[in-house]
Design a protein around this motif. Sequence first.
Motif, PDB file in Angstrom:
ATOM      1  N   ASP A 500       0.838  -1.315  -0.080  1.00 33.22           N
ATOM      2  CA  ASP A 500      -0.034  -0.114   0.047  1.00 33.22           C
ATOM      3  C   ASP A 500       0.892   1.345  -0.100  1.00 33.22           C
ATOM      4  OD1 ASP A 500      -1.796   1.925   0.595  1.00 33.22           O
ATOM      5  OD2 ASP A 500      -2.958   0.809   1.844  1.00 33.22           O
ATOM      6  N   VAL A 501       1.261   1.699  -1.062  1.00 31.64           N
ATOM      7  CA  VAL A 501       1.986   2.998  -1.407  1.00 31.64           C
ATOM      8  C   VAL A 501       1.469   4.110  -0.528  1.00 31.64           C
ATOM      9  CG1 VAL A 501       3.133   4.699  -2.982  1.00 31.64           C
ATOM     10  CG2 VAL A 501       2.927   2.226  -3.562  1.00 31.64           C
ATOM     11  N   HIS A 502       0.248   4.371  -0.636  1.00 38.13           N
ATOM     12  CA  HIS A 502      -0.407   5.609  -0.098  1.00 38.13           C
ATOM     13  C   HIS A 502      -0.375   5.787   1.275  1.00 38.13           C
ATOM     14  CE1 HIS A 502      -1.828   6.934  -3.926  1.00 38.13           C
ATOM     15  NE2 HIS A 502      -2.439   6.021  -4.052  1.00 38.13           N
ATOM     16  N   ALA A 503      -0.712   4.526   2.020  1.00 37.54           N
ATOM     17  CA  ALA A 503      -0.490   4.132   3.482  1.00 37.54           C
ATOM     18  C   ALA A 503       0.919   4.266   3.807  1.00 37.54           C
ATOM     19  CB  ALA A 503      -0.999   2.838   4.047  1.00 37.54           C
ATOM     20  N   THR A 504       1.909   4.165   2.909  1.00 39.57           N
ATOM     21  CA  THR A 504       3.173   4.191   3.486  1.00 39.57           C
ATOM     22  C   THR A 504       3.640   5.663   3.435  1.00 39.57           C
ATOM     23  OG1 THR A 504       3.745   2.029   2.592  1.00 39.57           O
ATOM     24  CG2 THR A 504       5.649   3.365   3.062  1.00 39.57           C
ATOM     25  N   ALA A 505       3.180   6.162   2.526  1.00 37.81           N
ATOM     26  CA  ALA A 505       3.518   7.675   2.199  1.00 37.81           C
ATOM     27  C   ALA A 505       3.021   8.449   3.565  1.00 37.81           C
ATOM     28  CB  ALA A 505       2.934   8.278   0.827  1.00 37.81           C
ATOM     29  N   ALA A 506       1.732   8.066   3.845  1.00 39.83           N
ATOM     30  CA  ALA A 506       1.127   8.746   5.146  1.00 39.83           C
ATOM     31  C   ALA A 506       2.088   8.567   6.373  1.00 39.83           C
ATOM     32  CB  ALA A 506      -0.303   8.043   5.092  1.00 39.83           C
ATOM     33  N   ALA A 507       2.586   7.359   6.265  1.00 41.80           N
ATOM     34  CA  ALA A 507       3.234   7.022   7.471  1.00 41.80           C
ATOM     35  C   ALA A 507       4.452   7.783   7.573  1.00 41.80           C
ATOM     36  CB  ALA A 507       3.652   5.589   7.733  1.00 41.80           C
ATOM     37  N   ILE A 508       5.192   8.161   6.219  1.00 42.70           N
ATOM     38  CA  ILE A 508       6.424   8.999   5.992  1.00 42.70           C
ATOM     39  C   ILE A 508       6.208  10.341   6.323  1.00 42.70           C
ATOM     40  CG2 ILE A 508       7.958   9.765   4.478  1.00 42.70           C
ATOM     41  CD1 ILE A 508       7.909   6.855   3.106  1.00 42.70           C
ATOM     42  N   GLN A 509       4.993  10.731   5.875  1.00 38.91           N
ATOM     43  CA  GLN A 509       4.692  12.256   6.155  1.00 38.91           C
ATOM     44  C   GLN A 509       4.643  12.657   7.659  1.00 38.91           C
ATOM     45  OE1 GLN A 509       1.554  13.683   3.884  1.00 38.91           O
ATOM     46  NE2 GLN A 509       1.431  15.517   4.776  1.00 38.91           N
ATOM     47  N   LYS A 510       3.968  11.600   8.394  1.00 38.93           N
ATOM     48  CA  LYS A 510       3.793  11.899   9.699  1.00 38.93           C
ATOM     49  C   LYS A 510       5.125  11.775  10.488  1.00 38.93           C
ATOM     50  CE  LYS A 510       1.213  10.012  13.747  1.00 38.93           C
ATOM     51  NZ  LYS A 510       0.238   9.049  14.128  1.00 38.93           N
ATOM     52  N   ALA A 511       5.920  10.823  10.234  1.00 35.62           N
ATOM     53  CA  ALA A 511       7.316  10.549  10.599  1.00 35.62           C
ATOM     54  C   ALA A 511       8.500  11.794  10.238  1.00 35.62           C
ATOM     55  CB  ALA A 511       7.828   9.311  10.046  1.00 35.62           C
ATOM     56  N   SER A 512       7.947  12.395   9.357  1.00 38.48           N
ATOM     57  CA  SER A 512       8.801  13.552   8.862  1.00 38.48           C
ATOM     58  C   SER A 512       9.046  14.679  10.009  1.00 38.48           C
ATOM     59  CB  SER A 512       8.386  14.233   7.695  1.00 38.48           C
ATOM     60  OG  SER A 512       6.955  14.936   7.718  1.00 38.48           O
ATOM     61  N   SER A 513       8.018  14.840  10.988  1.00 33.53           N
ATOM     62  CA  SER A 513       8.126  15.602  12.193  1.00 33.53           C
ATOM     63  C   SER A 513       9.302  15.105  13.313  1.00 33.53           C
ATOM     64  CB  SER A 513       6.892  15.841  12.647  1.00 33.53           C
ATOM     65  OG  SER A 513       6.043  14.924  13.215  1.00 33.53           O
ATOM     66  N   ALA A 514       9.594  13.822  13.061  1.00 39.29           N
ATOM     67  CA  ALA A 514      10.681  13.326  14.026  1.00 39.29           C
ATOM     68  C   ALA A 514      12.027  13.467  13.686  1.00 39.29           C
ATOM     69  CB  ALA A 514      10.182  11.873  14.236  1.00 39.29           C
ATOM     70  N   PRO A 515      13.087  13.522  14.493  1.00 32.23           N
ATOM     71  CA  PRO A 515      14.435  13.422  14.076  1.00 32.23           C
ATOM     72  C   PRO A 515      14.772  11.993  13.523  1.00 32.23           C
ATOM     73  CG  PRO A 515      14.336  13.167  16.472  1.00 32.23           C
ATOM     74  CD  PRO A 515      13.007  13.304  15.873  1.00 32.23           C
ATOM     75  N   LEU A 516      14.582  12.030  12.202  1.00 28.10           N
ATOM     76  CA  LEU A 516      14.500  10.688  11.541  1.00 28.10           C
ATOM     77  C   LEU A 516      14.768  10.709  10.209  1.00 28.10           C
ATOM     78  CD1 LEU A 516      14.212   7.383  11.752  1.00 28.10           C
ATOM     79  CD2 LEU A 516      11.672   8.096  11.117  1.00 28.10           C
ATOM     80  N   SER A 517      15.755  10.120   9.513  1.00 26.16           N
ATOM     81  CA  SER A 517      15.856   9.678   8.237  1.00 26.16           C
ATOM     82  C   SER A 517      15.553   8.102   7.964  1.00 26.16           C
ATOM     83  CB  SER A 517      17.411  10.145   7.803  1.00 26.16           C
ATOM     84  OG  SER A 517      17.638  11.463   7.652  1.00 26.16           O
ATOM     85  N   ILE A 518      14.967   7.887   6.725  1.00 29.60           N
ATOM     86  CA  ILE A 518      14.694   6.665   6.096  1.00 29.60           C
ATOM     87  C   ILE A 518      15.555   6.254   5.068  1.00 29.60           C
ATOM     88  CG2 ILE A 518      12.813   5.114   5.515  1.00 29.60           C
ATOM     89  CD1 ILE A 518      10.837   6.825   6.869  1.00 29.60           C
ATOM     90  N   VAL A 519      16.237   5.374   5.048  1.00 27.67           N
ATOM     91  CA  VAL A 519      16.911   4.793   3.776  1.00 27.67           C
ATOM     92  C   VAL A 519      16.604   3.542   3.638  1.00 27.67           C
ATOM     93  CG1 VAL A 519      19.324   3.970   3.236  1.00 27.67           C
ATOM     94  CG2 VAL A 519      19.325   5.971   4.561  1.00 27.67           C
ATOM     95  N   ILE A 520      15.917   3.151   2.436  1.00 23.41           N
ATOM     96  CA  ILE A 520      15.457   2.017   1.758  1.00 23.41           C
ATOM     97  C   ILE A 520      16.288   1.461   0.855  1.00 23.41           C
ATOM     98  CG2 ILE A 520      13.439   1.028   0.802  1.00 23.41           C
ATOM     99  CD1 ILE A 520      11.884   3.429   1.517  1.00 23.41           C
ATOM    100  N   VAL A 521      16.680   0.199   1.200  1.00 20.66           N
ATOM    101  CA  VAL A 521      17.660  -0.626   0.091  1.00 20.66           C
ATOM    102  C   VAL A 521      17.039  -1.531  -0.661  1.00 20.66           C
ATOM    103  CG1 VAL A 521      19.908  -1.697  -0.103  1.00 20.66           C
ATOM    104  CG2 VAL A 521      19.714   0.177   1.331  1.00 20.66           C
ATOM    105  N   GLY A 522      16.726  -1.640  -2.019  1.00 18.89           N
ATOM    106  CA  GLY A 522      16.110  -2.512  -2.577  1.00 18.89           C
ATOM    107  C   GLY A 522      17.208  -3.675  -2.898  1.00 18.89           C
ATOM    108  N   ILE A 523      16.795  -4.915  -2.408  1.00 21.86           N
ATOM    109  CA  ILE A 523      17.516  -6.150  -2.442  1.00 21.86           C
ATOM    110  C   ILE A 523      16.815  -7.037  -3.702  1.00 21.86           C
ATOM    111  CG2 ILE A 523      18.629  -8.193  -1.430  1.00 21.86           C
ATOM    112  CD1 ILE A 523      19.692  -5.422   0.048  1.00 21.86           C
TER     113      ILE A 523
END
Length: 671
Positions: A500-523
């Motif tokens: 679910d791309v949209h649910a993931t995007a919403a979670a990322i948007q909410k997390a953007s207010s935290a001191p956090l970076s997300i690195v996704i590595v495609g295997i």
Amino acid sequence: SSTSILLCYNTEIRETMSTPSKGTTKVQITLHASQLRNVAGTGKGKSDPFAVVTKLAVSLNEKPVVIGKTEVVKNTLYPVWTKAFTLDYEFGKQMFINVGIYDEVRKGTDKVMGSALFEIGEVLGSRGSIKAKKLRKGGSVYARVVKAPDTPSSTLTLGLRGVKLTNVDGLFGQSDPFFELSRMNQGPAGESWQAVYRSSHIPNQLSPTWEPAEVDLNRLCDGDLDRSIKITIFDYEKSGKHQYMGMFETTTSTLIRAKVDGGTRDVKSLDKTKAFHVTGKKKKKDYGKIVVVEATLSQSRSAAPTSTGQYPQAYVPSVTPIPIPFNPQISVAPPQQSNNRPSFVDYITGSCQLSMCVAIDFTGSNGDPRKPGSLHYLNPHTTERVRNDYEKAIMGVGSIVAKYDSDQKFAVWGFGAKFRSQIQHCFQVGPTSEVHGVPSILDSYRGVFQTKLTMSGPTVFTEVISLAAATAQSEQDLAQTRGEQAYTILLILTDGAVTDVHATAAAIQKASSAPLSIVIVGIGNADFSAMQHLDDFDANNGAKRRDIVQFVEFSKHRDNKNALTQATLEEIPDQLVEYFSSRGIKPTLTRNESQFNIVPDEFNEEMDVDLSIDFNDEGEITLNDDDEQGTHGLYLDDSYNGTNYAGVTIMPPPATALTYAPPAAYVPPPY
């Protein structure tokens, strides 16, 4: 863990004159040593140590470069060198330097006193941005890395004359005065002083005229003409135990205004109306005066390598500096505040700690881990050091981030697996909520396959993102109560697109207010277009949020660990700075070294190699080509298999609950 060393036989040394890439910051390295072994020989006093800094190559298409050498410090086993070395630093790219210490022999071959290997990022990530290494022959060398000043450098040419200085050499002798210029550093523990220049001594003279000093203004006062500096006078002693003669504090602008005509050799001809009064231990006593006869500013002439990459003698201070007693109270200046926002290095050299949490994809699309060719296949022949792509990505990214985390504790989570027929989108990997060190991440990852997990699906990131955001905010809130800062990197390793791309995007948007970076590595070789959409979410949707996601396909960097770490981590510095600066959170001041109990790392026979270096009569430094062991062409094998994480063991299944606030990771049951 240790890093393998390979030897090549390239003798030509050239500086790579490339344009600094995005995220590059200039840093300065300073060195000092303690308790060195005296190698001068019987009846020859103490050694006269100096250091040579060599940047090592990390791939076959690079070559080692001799950066330069410090000044010689006479008759001491506790040298504090004033020479600083400037390098381009980039987060995500490892840079190794060899520090070789030598005893200067004027009529003969300089003697090796020991060598140590430092990685610049590891030094920056250490407490106080300082790292120490023990030497083979005894003693320790300390390396400190700080951000180089942003302002263009100028040179202060300073000429001083002493007038009737106090004699501290007894009734039957006269003092041999030299002076020392020191910069003021501010830290939470208060003010401290760091020597940046020492003059030569003038024998038997209480009214000395010293040779003009040329001092880099950034080193002296960060380019601030009104910043306090200190001038201290010492009586030179051959033993190295110099006697204090007095001091005074001033500023660069005051020195310039105090300049008078030099007059003649006769002290009486000097204009003393603007002279500085030297103060000593007894306030009422007259310790003499210092007259400024030259104080001018000019644009610095940066030393550059010759066509052969060798540095000329002029790169080393022409005036032989004189030693002073070892002073461990070295500190780093606070970040320079200007119209530009602070840099990543400003935060890291302050009190900001980086943390990492890892989330691993255990969905069925990865294949049967027992079958060769599947993405989770665990080669039972561990001695061959053949690792799957998940392990390589953990090692590559983890080996960089771990250097900036003082406690070396990492949360490891999994998603996409079933336990007791129940799908879990966030479960604990490993026996505890956090594991210690990158090798333990690998241990915990391997241990999962000894549990009763069933690889399943779908691929859902939302729970690990929410947990990472809550953890990141909790750690920053706790750090602030200590006057410190914390920032978290979530490393997600996955073989396919999220369900679910949209649910993931919403979670990322909410997390953007935290001191956090997300690195996704495609295997693997799946279609990762949906993952790229998450990376480009800001640009495509115009969302008003902080950009915190970086997506990288592992297959594009399978054969180059440095390329992988640069690609995955290149946006972290800007994301970290954006988070803190947008909230008005400035970098904290670096604490004085005296606040830390700096324990030197043990000597490593494989890493801390004495390079074969030649010093010719013109002062040029070259790596020899006649070394039988080939250490002249040293480079580090930093490939995925070059870094040795020995002793991988299977861990028992997880049995300990997490202590984080909801949402929490599911803790799989024991066997």
